[in-house]
Design a protein around this motif. Structure first.
Motif, PDB file in Angstrom:
ATOM      1  N   VAL A 195      55.187 162.876  -8.562  1.00 19.93           N
ATOM      2  CA  VAL A 195      56.279 163.619  -8.285  1.00 19.93           C
ATOM      3  C   VAL A 195      57.668 162.965  -8.851  1.00 19.93           C
ATOM      4  O   VAL A 195      58.374 163.227  -9.535  1.00 19.93           O
ATOM      5  CB  VAL A 195      56.604 163.718  -6.754  1.00 19.93           C
ATOM      6  N   ARG A 196      57.624 161.369  -8.750  1.00 15.03           N
ATOM      7  CA  ARG A 196      58.707 160.670  -8.758  1.00 15.03           C
ATOM      8  C   ARG A 196      58.794 160.762 -10.635  1.00 15.03           C
ATOM      9  O   ARG A 196      59.732 160.729 -11.303  1.00 15.03           O
ATOM     10  CB  ARG A 196      58.267 159.043  -8.739  1.00 15.03           C
ATOM     11  N   ARG A 197      57.597 160.559 -11.439  1.00  9.08           N
ATOM     12  CA  ARG A 197      57.360 160.426 -12.898  1.00  9.08           C
ATOM     13  C   ARG A 197      57.975 161.907 -13.312  1.00  9.08           C
ATOM     14  O   ARG A 197      58.841 162.125 -14.211  1.00  9.08           O
ATOM     15  CB  ARG A 197      56.240 160.308 -13.223  1.00  9.08           C
ATOM     16  N   ALA A 198      57.525 163.013 -12.460  1.00  5.72           N
ATOM     17  CA  ALA A 198      57.944 164.415 -13.020  1.00  5.72           C
ATOM     18  C   ALA A 198      59.480 164.494 -12.709  1.00  5.72           C
ATOM     19  O   ALA A 198      60.318 165.005 -13.822  1.00  5.72           O
ATOM     20  CB  ALA A 198      57.393 165.226 -12.267  1.00  5.72           C
ATOM     21  N   LYS A 199      60.205 163.848 -11.779  1.00  4.17           N
ATOM     22  CA  LYS A 199      61.650 163.941 -11.470  1.00  4.17           C
ATOM     23  C   LYS A 199      62.312 162.967 -12.448  1.00  4.17           C
ATOM     24  O   LYS A 199      63.299 163.438 -12.956  1.00  4.17           O
ATOM     25  CB  LYS A 199      61.915 163.392 -10.063  1.00  4.17           C
ATOM     26  N   VAL A 202      63.701 164.732 -15.792  1.00  8.56           N
ATOM     27  CA  VAL A 202      65.077 165.831 -15.768  1.00  8.56           C
ATOM     28  C   VAL A 202      66.312 165.041 -16.566  1.00  8.56           C
ATOM     29  O   VAL A 202      66.449 165.703 -17.248  1.00  8.56           O
ATOM     30  CB  VAL A 202      65.511 166.029 -14.421  1.00  8.56           C
TER      31      VAL A 202
ATOM     32  N   GLU B  98      73.695 165.827 -15.366  1.00  9.40           N
ATOM     33  CA  GLU B  98      73.870 166.121 -14.093  1.00  9.40           C
ATOM     34  C   GLU B  98      74.940 167.328 -13.917  1.00  9.40           C
ATOM     35  O   GLU B  98      75.548 167.607 -14.780  1.00  9.40           O
ATOM     36  CB  GLU B  98      74.279 164.873 -13.107  1.00  9.40           C
TER      37      GLU B  98
END
Ligand code: ADP
Ligand code: MG
Lengths: 266, 282
Positions: A195-199, A202, B98
Motif C-alpha cells: 500500500v505504501r509503495r502504491a501510494k 502518486v 498535490e
C-alpha cells in the motif's frame, strides 16, 4: 541525445541488412519463422541454422546482443525441457531412476522445440536490431494498406504507432526525472509495504499524466497547424523504394524457402 | 556541511552500446557555508555532477564525501542524506502534484515524522522565503504562473531545511523579472541561513552576482576553478569553451582600453556603476 531517441533494440551499424527495405526484412523474417516449422530432417535444421548464422554475420551486430534476447526465453526453455524429458511418451529408454524416465523420443522432441525457439528469437532479433522502429512502422503501414478497403485506417494506425514510438523514450526520461526529483525531496520508493509503495507512485504519476496531456495537446496543435488531416492520402518524405539489393535479398529468401523444402525430405 | 569530490568518474549506460562518459576525473572541495557556482555549457555534465552530491547517481569510480563521510559507503543512509541536501532540479515545477500549494510544499516533510505544528511552521516559512503569500496556500499548483510554480517547487525543497542547497539552473526559462526575483531570494537565503549553496548555471551574469567561488565545467571535466575574479580574468579559456565573462566585464575592458581608467575586474552592473561613478567623481 538523438541516439537515445531511437528505442527498441535498434543497433546502428552500416551493414547490408541495415540498408535493406524494411518490407523485405519483414518478409524475410516472416518467411524464416514460417519455414522453421517445416524443418524436419537433420540436414534441414543444419541448413536453417547456417542461413541464420550467415545473417547474423552480415548484420554486423555483436553476437552478444543477439543472444540477449535468448535470456528472456531461458525459463521457457528449461521448463519445456523438464516437461518433455520427463513426461514425453516414448519407448526407447535412455535413463531410468525410480519414477524418472528419460526416453530418446522425449530428448528429440525437446531438442527440436528448443532449436525452433532459439532460431525464432534470433531471427526476430535480427529484424529489430537492424531496423529502426520507425522503419518497421512504415513497413507495417504498407502491409496494412490492402485492408484499408475494408475500412481499416492503415494510415492512422501507422501514425499512432509512430507517435507512440516517438514518445516512449521521452516518457521514460520524464519518469526518471520526476522520480529523481521526488527522491530528492525525501520520497522513498523502495521500502514499505504494498500500500505504501502504491501510494508512493502518486507523486510520480500525477506530474507524468499532466505533462503527457500537455504534450499531447501541443502535438495535436502542431499537427493541425501543419494541416494534418485523416481523410486524405498523405505523401511521404521518404518513400519506401526497392533497390537492387532488395531484389537480391528477395531472391535469397526464395532460395532459402526452396532449400528448406528440398532438404526437409533428406 | 562540506562537500568533497575525489577522482569521480561516471558513465551513462555503462557497458551498453550508447555508453557515454559524463564525468571525467572530477575533484573539488566546497567548504561549509560557501556559496559556489558551477558553470558550463549545456551538456558539459553539471546536472550529472550535482546528482552525485545527494547519491541520486553513484560514481563508477571515485567518491563523494559530505563532512568527510563517504556517502556511498552505506546505501541505506541515502534517503536520510537526501533529506539533508536540498536539490532543486532544473524546471522543478514539473514535480508539483498535490492539490494545493501548501500540501505540495509539505510533501517532503511527511517523511521526517515531525509534529504537525513544526510542519506548519516550516511550510509557512518556506513559502514566505520564496515570496508566496497566504493567498496562494490553497491554490492548485497547476493554476500558478511559471515563475510562481517554480517558487512553490523551491519552497518544497526549502521546507526540508537542508544543510546544503543545490539549485540546477533555477532561472532557466524565466523572464528577466522572475529571474531577478529568484536570484535575489537565493542570495538572501545564502546570507541568512548560512548554509552551503551550490548554484548551477550557464549564465555568467547570474553567477557573478551571487557566488564566492566558481567551478567551470566543459566536456565532462572541471577546467577552471577559483574566485569569480580569477575565473573571469581567463576570458580566452571561457570563450574557447563557449562561455564568456559577463557583458559588463567586456564593456569595462573596452573602456579602459580607450583610456578611461576605471578599475579592472568588474563583473556586475552594480560594480560597474560604482567604478564609473568613482572615476567621474574624481
Ligand atoms: N539519463 C541520461 N542518459 C544518458 N545520457 C545522459 C543522461 N543525462 C544526461 N546525459 C548526457 O550526459 C551529458 C551531460 O549531461 P548533463 O549533466 O545534463 O549536462 P548539463 O547539465 O551540463 O547540461 C550530456 O552529453 C547528456 O547528453
Ligand atoms: Mg543540466
Amino acid at each position: 541525445m538523438n541516439e537515445r531517441l531511437i528505442i527498441g533494440q535498434y543497433y546502428p551499424a552500416n551493414s547490408v541488412l541495415h540498408r535493406l527495405d524494411p518490407r523485405v526484412k519483414f518478409i524475410g523474417s516472416f518467411a524464416y519463422i514460417t519455414m522453421i516449422f517445416f524443418a524436419e530432417s537433420l540436414l534441414s535444421w543444419f541448413f536453417a541454422a547456417v542461413y541464420l548464422f550467415a545473417m547474423v554475420i552480415i548484420s554486423k551486430v555483436p553476437v552478444r546482443l543477439m543472444l540477449k534476447g535468448l535470456k528472456s526465453i531461458l525459463f521457457i526453455l528449461i521448463f519445456t525441457c523438464i516437461l518433455n524429458i520427463f513426461f514425453a511418451p516414448g519407448e526407447t529408454v535412455v535413463f531410468e531412476f525410480y519414477f524418472i524416465k528419460i526416453t530418446l523420443e522425449g530428448l528429440l522432441l525437446f531438442a527440436k522445440m528448443a532449436a525452433r525457439l532459439v532460431l525464432l528469437i534470433i531471427s526476430s532479433s535480427i529484424l529489430t536490431l537492424t531496423t529502426t522502429p520507425l522503419a518497421l512502422t512504415d513497413a507495417l503501414e504498407f502491409f496494412l494498406r490492402p485492408f484499408a478497403k475494408i475500412g481499416l485506417p492503415a494510415q492512422e494506425i501507422a501514425m499512432m504507432m509512430t507517435i507512440a514510438l516517438r514518445f516512449i523514450p521521452t516518457l521514460m526520461e520524464e519518469t526518471e526525472k520526476i522520480m529523481k526529483a521526488q527522491k530528492a525531496r525525501g520520497a522513498d520508493f523502495e521500502t514499505g509495504g504494498l500500500v505504501r509503495r502504491a501510494k508512493a507512485l502518486v507523486p510520480i504519476l500525477v506530474p507524468l499524466f499532466i505533462s503527457s496531456f500537455k504534450r499531447a495537446e501541443d502535438l495535436a496543435m502542431a499537427m493541425e497547424a501543419r494541416c494534418y488531416r485523416t481523410d486524405i492520402k498523405r505523401s511521404k518524405m521518404k518513400e519506401l523504394k526497392f533497390q537492387r539489393a532488395d531484389y537480391s535479398a528477395l531472391v535469397c529468401v526464395t532460395g532459402f524457402i526452396a532449400g528448406l523444402i528440398i532438404f526437409r525430405y533428406f | 556541511m562540506s562537500i568533497e569530490v575525489k577522482g569521480l568518474n561516471f558513465f551513462y549506460n555503462k557497458g551498453q552500446v550508447f555508453e557515454k562518459k559524463a564525468l571525467d576525473d572530477i575533484n573539488m572541495f566546497i567548504a561549509d557555508g560557501e556559496f559556489v557556482g558551477i558553470i558550463g555549457h549545456t551538456g558539459s555534465g553539471k546536472s550529472t555532477l550535482i546528482q552525485h552530491f545527494n547519491a541520486l547517481l553513484t560514481p563508477d569510480s571515485g567518491a563523494v564525501y559530505l563532512n568527510g563521510n563517504d556517502i556511498n559507503a552505506d546505501k541505506t543512509k541515502h534517503a536520510e542524506i537526501r533529506r539533508k541536501i536540498g536539490l532543486v532540479f532544473q524546471y522543478p515545477e514539473h514535480q508539483l502534484f498535490e492539490i494545493s500549494v501548501y500540501k505540495d510544499v509539505a510533501f517532503g516533510l511527511q517523511f521526517l515524522n515531525l509534529p504537525p505544528q513544526d510542519v506548519d511552521r516550516r511550510v509557512r516559512g518556506a513559502l514566505k522565503v520564496v515570496g508566496l503569500s497566504e493567498d496562494y496556500f490553497e491554490k492548485s499548483p497547476f493554476e500558478l504562473s511559471g515563475g510562481e510554480k517554480r517558487r512553490a517547487a523551491i519552497a518544497g525543497v526549502l521546507a526540508m531545511e537542508p544543510e546544503i542547497l543545490i539549485l540546477d539552473e533555477p532561472t532557466a526559462g524565466l523572464d528577466p523579472k522572475g529571474r531577478d526575483e529568484i536570484l535575489e531570494q537565493i542570495k538572501i537565503l545564502g546570507e541568512e541561513l548560512k548554509i552551503t549553496v551550490v548554484l548551477v548555471s550557464h549564465s555568467m551574469e547570474d553567477v557573478a552576482r551571487l557566488v564566492d567561488k566558481v567551478f567551470v565545467m566543459a566536456d565532462s571535466k572541471i577546467v577552471l576553478h577559483g574566485s569569480v575574479g580569477e575565473v573571469f580574468a581567463n576570458s580566452e579559456l571561457l570563450e574557447s569553451i563557449g562561455l564568456a565573462a559577463p557583458q559588463i566585464t567586456y564593456l569595462m575592458k573596452e573602456l579602459s582600453q580607450r583610456g578611461f581608467s576605471a578599475k579592472g575586474g568588474v563583473y556586475t552592473v552594480n560594480d560597474a556603476f560604482r567604478a564609473i561613478k568613482d572615476v567621474l567623481d574624481e
